[in-house]
Write an enzyme that holds these catalytic residues in place. Structure first.
Site, short mmCIF file in Angstrom:
data_model
loop_
_atom_site.label_atom_id
_atom_site.label_comp_id
_atom_site.label_asym_id
_atom_site.label_seq_id
_atom_site.Cartn_x
_atom_site.Cartn_y
_atom_site.Cartn_z
N PRO A 98 7.12 4.49 5.91
CA PRO A 98 5.92 5.12 6.48
C PRO A 98 5.48 4.51 7.81
O PRO A 98 5.03 5.23 8.70
CB PRO A 98 4.86 4.89 5.40
CG PRO A 98 5.63 4.75 4.13
CD PRO A 98 6.89 4.04 4.52
N CYS A 101 0.82 -1.21 0.00
CA CYS A 101 0.00 0.00 0.00
C CYS A 101 0.86 1.27 0.00
O CYS A 101 0.62 2.18 -0.77
CB CYS A 101 -0.93 0.00 1.22
SG CYS A 101 -2.08 -1.38 1.27
N HIS A 102 1.88 1.30 0.87
CA HIS A 102 2.70 2.51 0.98
C HIS A 102 4.20 2.23 1.08
O HIS A 102 4.99 3.14 1.32
CB HIS A 102 2.25 3.34 2.19
CG HIS A 102 0.81 3.75 2.12
ND1 HIS A 102 -0.19 3.05 2.75
CD2 HIS A 102 0.21 4.77 1.45
CE1 HIS A 102 -1.35 3.63 2.49
NE2 HIS A 102 -1.14 4.67 1.70
N GLY A 103 4.60 0.96 0.93
CA GLY A 103 6.01 0.65 0.81
C GLY A 103 6.77 0.34 2.08
O GLY A 103 8.00 0.27 2.06
#
Length: 216
Positions: free
Chosen positions: A187, A171-173
């Protein structure tokens, strides 16, 4: 209780004021994981079976899981309090990688000092009661997505060239090692949560939701 067994392939700063968020829901996390698996270079077949009632799950009752039949290189997922909980039987090679501490300098919280995510009995390099069995809530500490297991080592999309295996949140790494410790400058602000759990006297089962500080 739903169960998923996965065949494994054995081939920065932390904000100390951010509280743990145990309220993430299982189906929200699972939806995110399913949507992101396509972007990760790993094959993760899933097989499901079901056990305790919806009423028991809604009440947050402890969940007992047979672990003696989880072979090295397998990970099972069960549901507890509406959240996915991973039970991973790490291989000898995976354990050696953790003991070497080769990647500890790249981790945001290598010693699991941040409160709220790691019980005292899991404050070790394995983050577990027994080195070979890793138990963790499969929800990213960023926005509640469910990371994907990526146990093949080496360069892969979104991962470093010296990737040693672990978990990747598409989703965001955010990425986590094989003990669920988050890499720096990602994140996610924290390591994956280790839930309360205990082993049966013969070591063949674990009960999730019960430990020295959490009684049934």
């Amino acid at each position: 209780m739903s169960q998923i067994t996965t065949q494994l392939d054995d081939s920065g700063a932390v904000d100390p004021n951010l509280p743990p968020d145990p309220s993430r829901r299982f189906w929200v996390a699972t939806t995110c994981a399913v949507g992101g698996v396509a972007g990760v270079a790993t094959v993760v077949p899933f097989v499901s079976s079901f056990a305790p009632s919806e009423k028991a799950r809604a009440a947050g009752a402890p969940v007992e899981v047979q672990v003696s039949d989880i072979a090295p290189g397998e990970m099972r997922t069960v549901e507890w309090r509406g959240k996915p909980v991973w039970i991973m039987h790490r291989t000898e090679a995976q354990l050696k990688g953790l003991v070497s501490k080769k990647h500890d300098a790249e981790l945001a919280d290598p010693n699991s000092d941040r409160p709220g995510y790691t019980p005292d009995y899991a404050k070790n390099e394995y983050r577990s009661r027994k080195p070979e069995l890793f138990v963790a809530v499969g929800i990213c500490t960023h926005l509640g997505c469910s990371p994907s297991p990526v146990f093949a080592t080496g360069p892969q999309p979104g991962l470093p060239s010296d990737w040693a295996g672990g978990f990747f949140c598409p989703c965001h790494g955010s990425s986590f090692d094989l003990s669920g410790r988050v890499y720096s400058n990602k994140p996610a602000p924290d390591n994956l949560e280790v839930p309360p759990y205990t082993f049966s006297a013969d070591g063949t089962r674990i009960t999730i939701g019960v430990d020295e500080n959490n009684k049934a």
